[in-house]
Design an enzyme around this catalytic site. Structure first.
Site, PDB file in Angstrom:
ATOM      1  N   LYS A 128       0.815  -1.226   0.000  1.00  0.00           N
ATOM      2  CA  LYS A 128       0.000   0.000   0.000  1.00  0.00           C
ATOM      3  C   LYS A 128       0.842   1.267   0.000  1.00  0.00           C
ATOM      4  CE  LYS A 128      -4.320  -1.889   1.675  1.00  0.00           C
ATOM      5  NZ  LYS A 128      -5.488  -1.781   2.551  1.00  0.00           N
TER       6      LYS A 128
ATOM      7  N   LYS B 236      -5.384 -11.066  -4.487  1.00  0.00           N
ATOM      8  CA  LYS B 236      -6.477 -11.409  -3.562  1.00  0.00           C
ATOM      9  C   LYS B 236      -7.695 -10.532  -3.845  1.00  0.00           C
ATOM     10  CE  LYS B 236      -6.204  -8.523   0.523  1.00  0.00           C
ATOM     11  NZ  LYS B 236      -7.307  -8.311   1.395  1.00  0.00           N
TER      12      LYS B 236
ATOM     13  N   LYS C 164     -11.533  -5.103  -1.247  1.00  0.00           N
ATOM     14  CA  LYS C 164     -12.606  -4.103  -1.261  1.00  0.00           C
ATOM     15  C   LYS C 164     -12.225  -2.928  -2.139  1.00  0.00           C
ATOM     16  CE  LYS C 164     -14.048  -4.406   3.562  1.00  0.00           C
ATOM     17  NZ  LYS C 164     -12.857  -4.149   4.384  1.00  0.00           N
TER      18      LYS C 164
HETATM   19  P1  ATP Z   1      -8.910  -3.629   1.545  1.00  0.00           P
HETATM   20  O1  ATP Z   1      -8.984  -4.199   0.189  1.00  0.00           O
HETATM   21  O2  ATP Z   1      -9.581  -2.289   1.688  1.00  0.00           O
HETATM   22  O3  ATP Z   1      -7.541  -3.690   2.143  1.00  0.00           O
HETATM   23  P2  ATP Z   1      -9.912  -6.086   2.579  1.00  0.00           P
HETATM   24  O4  ATP Z   1     -10.799  -6.583   1.538  1.00  0.00           O
HETATM   25  O5  ATP Z   1      -8.560  -6.687   2.715  1.00  0.00           O
HETATM   26  O6  ATP Z   1      -9.816  -4.527   2.467  1.00  0.00           O
HETATM   27  P3  ATP Z   1     -10.368  -6.016   5.448  1.00  0.00           P
HETATM   28  O7  ATP Z   1     -11.384  -5.244   6.154  1.00  0.00           O
HETATM   29  O8  ATP Z   1      -8.986  -5.485   5.523  1.00  0.00           O
HETATM   30  O9  ATP Z   1     -10.733  -6.204   3.919  1.00  0.00           O
HETATM   31  O10 ATP Z   1     -10.407  -7.505   5.945  1.00  0.00           O
HETATM   32  C1  ATP Z   1     -11.393  -8.088   6.757  1.00  0.00           C
HETATM   33  C2  ATP Z   1     -11.101  -9.550   6.935  1.00  0.00           C
HETATM   34  O11 ATP Z   1     -11.261 -10.240   5.696  1.00  0.00           O
HETATM   35  C3  ATP Z   1      -9.668  -9.866   7.386  1.00  0.00           C
HETATM   36  O12 ATP Z   1      -9.700 -10.933   8.310  1.00  0.00           O
HETATM   37  C4  ATP Z   1      -8.982 -10.305   6.130  1.00  0.00           C
HETATM   38  O13 ATP Z   1      -7.911 -11.183   6.372  1.00  0.00           O
HETATM   39  C5  ATP Z   1     -10.104 -11.021   5.415  1.00  0.00           C
HETATM   40  N1  ATP Z   1      -9.905 -11.015   3.968  1.00  0.00           N
HETATM   41  C6  ATP Z   1      -9.738  -9.917   3.189  1.00  0.00           C
HETATM   42  N2  ATP Z   1      -9.605 -10.262   1.904  1.00  0.00           N
HETATM   43  C7  ATP Z   1      -9.690 -11.629   1.872  1.00  0.00           C
HETATM   44  C8  ATP Z   1      -9.625 -12.592   0.813  1.00  0.00           C
HETATM   45  N3  ATP Z   1      -9.464 -12.209  -0.437  1.00  0.00           N
HETATM   46  N4  ATP Z   1      -9.760 -13.899   1.129  1.00  0.00           N
HETATM   47  C9  ATP Z   1      -9.942 -14.294   2.417  1.00  0.00           C
HETATM   48  N5  ATP Z   1     -10.002 -13.428   3.459  1.00  0.00           N
HETATM   49  C10 ATP Z   1      -9.878 -12.116   3.191  1.00  0.00           C
END
Ligand code: ATP
Ligand code: LTN
Length: 329
Positions: free
Chosen positions: A113, A194, A197
Site C-alpha cells: 500500500k 487477492k 474491497k
Molecule cells: P482492503 O482491500 O480495503 O484492504 P480487505 O478486503 O482486505 O480490504 P479487510 O477489512 O482489511 O478487507 O479484511 C477483513 C477480513 O477479511 C480480514 O480478516 C482479512 O484477512 C479477510 N480477507 C480480506 N480479503 C480476503 C480474501 N481475499 N480472502 C480471504 N479473506 C480475506
C-alpha cells in the site's frame, strides 16, 4: 474452564465481499457459541488511506448491519466500533514506543500500500501496531482472519512477548485462526491477486449486497483458462481453483467431491451453478441487512458493545499504565 477469548475486526472501507465473508466472517459466526467473542469495526484503521467522512460514517454502520445480517448475535458477542473505545489509541502509542522501524518496514501490506514512497502515510506504517493494540487490549487467545493478516498476527505476538519480557507478564500471546479452504479468495478478474474491497474493477469481487444480476455478471466474466477441465490446480488453473474454493465454502462440500460431480462438464455449467448457490446464500443476508441497517436497534447494539468492550479495555489499560510507570490518581 473459562472460555477462550476471540478478537477480530473488519475495516469499514467498503462493502464486505466474498473473501471477507469466507475468510473471516463465517469463522466469526461459527466461533460465537464456544468462545467469548469480541468483534470490532476498525474505523481507525480505515483512515490510514483517505476516506470521505460522510461516507465513512455510513460504511461503518453498513458493516455493523452486515455483521448482524450474517449471523453475529449481540447477546453472544460484543460488537463495537473501534474509535468509540479510546484505549485502542492509548495502547497503540505505548506499543509504538516498543516497536522497531525494521520490523514494521518488513510488513508486506505496508510495502504494497505504501509502495516505498516518501509520501506514504505514517499511519500505514504503524497500522500493525494499532492492530496489535486491538488484540492485546482484550487479551484474546485467537484471532480469526484471512491469510493476508498472518504476518500482522506474528508482529502482535512479538510486541506482546517484548512487553511481557520488559514489564512483566501482562498480555496473552494470541494465535492466528485460519481455515483450511478459503483463507485467501482471489480476485475474479485476476486470480493471482487477492479479492479486495479497494480494487477498481467491480467485477473483481462480489459484495454481499450485490444484486443477483451483478453476481451473475461477475461470475460469468470470471477469468478461467483454455483447458476446459474442472480440477483444483492453483499453479496452472488459479481461476478455476478459486471458483471451486468459493463453491466449497458456500456448500460445505469437499472440493474433491465437487470436482467429481463436474467430470466432463464445462466451465459454463460450473459457473451457472455457482451463481445460483451464491445467490441462494446471499438473498437472506441482503434481506436481513435491510432490516438491521434501518432499525433503531443498531445504534443500541453498538452502544452496548462499547460499554462491554470499554470495561475490558480499561481493566487492561490500568495494568499497562501502572507497569510502564505512569502516575496513579
Ligand atoms: P482492503 O482491500 O480495503 O484492504 P480487505 O478486503 O482486505 O480490504 P479487510 O477489512 O482489511 O478487507 O479484511 C477483513 C477480513 O477479511 C480480514 O480478516 C482479512 O484477512 C479477510 N480477507 C480480506 N480479503 C480476503 C480474501 N481475499 N480472502 C480471504 N479473506 C480475506
Ligand atoms: N488489519 C485487518 C483488520 C484488523 C484486525 C484487527 C483484524 C484491524 N484490527 C484486529 C483482526 C484483529 C485487515 O486489514 N483485515
Amino acid at each position: 474452564m473459562e472460555k477462550k477469548r476471540v478478537f477480530s475486526g473488519v475495516q469499514p472501507t467498503g462493502n464486505i465481499h466474498l473473501g471477507n465473508y469466507i475468510g473471516a466472517l463465517k469463522q466469526f459466526v461459527n466461533l460465537q457459541d464456544e468462545m467469548d467473542c469480541v468483534y470490532c469495526i476498525v474505523d481507525m484503521h480505515s483512515i490510514t488511506v483517505p476516506q470521505d467522512p460522510k461516507q465513512l460514517r455510513e460504511t461503518t454502520l453498513d458493516v455493523a448491519a452486515l455483521y448482524l445480517a450474517v449471523g453475529l448475535d449481540p447477546k453472544k458477542s460484543i460488537i463495537f466500533v473501534q474509535s468509540t473505545v479510546p484505549q485502542h489509541a492509548e495502547l497503540s502509542w505505548i506499543l509504538t514506543c516498543n516497536a522497531y522501524m525494521g520490523e514494521l518496514g518488513r510488513m508486506t501490506q505496508f510495502k504494497d500500500k505504501g509502495k516505498g514512497s516518501d509520501s506514504a502515510g505514517a499511519g500505514l506504517f504503524t497500522y500493525p501496531i494499532l492492530m496489535a493494540a486491538d488484540i492485546l487490549l482484550y487479551k484474546a487467545h485467537l484471532v480469526p482472519v484471512g491469510n493476508d493478516q498472518k504476518q500482522h498476527i506474528e508482529i502482535t505476538r512479538d510486541l506482546a512477548n517484548r512487553f511481557n519480557h520488559k514489564y512483566g507478564d501482562t498480555f496473552v500471546i494470541p494465535d492466528y485462526k485460519g481455515i483450511e479452504v478459503g483463507a485467501r479468495i482471489m480476485a475474479l478478474d485476476d486470480p493471482l491477486k487477492k479479492m479486495s474491497k479497494s480494487a477498481e474493477n467491480i467485477h473483481s469481487r462480489i459484495s454481499l449486497l450485490d444484486s443477483p444480476d451483478k453476481v451473475k455478471k461477475s461470475i460469468m466474466k470470471a477469468t478461467t483458462d483454455s483447458e476446459g477441465v474442472i480440477r483444483l490446480d492453483w499453479e496452472n488453473k488459479p481461476g478455476v481453483s478459486n471458483l471451486l474454493t468459493i463453491y466449497s465454502a458456500f456448500t460445505d462440500r469437499k472440493i474433491d467431491d465437487i470436482v467429481g460431480q463436474y467430470e466432463g462438464a464445462g466451465y459454463g455449467q460450473l459457473k451457472k451453478d455457482l451463481v445460483e448457490i451464491i445467490n441462494e446464500s446471499l438473498t437472506p443476508i441482503r434481506k436481513a441487512f435491510e432490516e438491521k441497517r434501518n432499525s433503531e436497534e443498531l445504534m443500541d447494539i453498538l452502544k452496548d458493545g462499547r460499554e462491554r468492550a470499554s470495561e475490558i479495555a480499561e481493566q487492561t489499560m490500568k495494568e499497562v499504565r501502572d507497569k510502564v510507570g505512569f502516575i496513579r490518581m
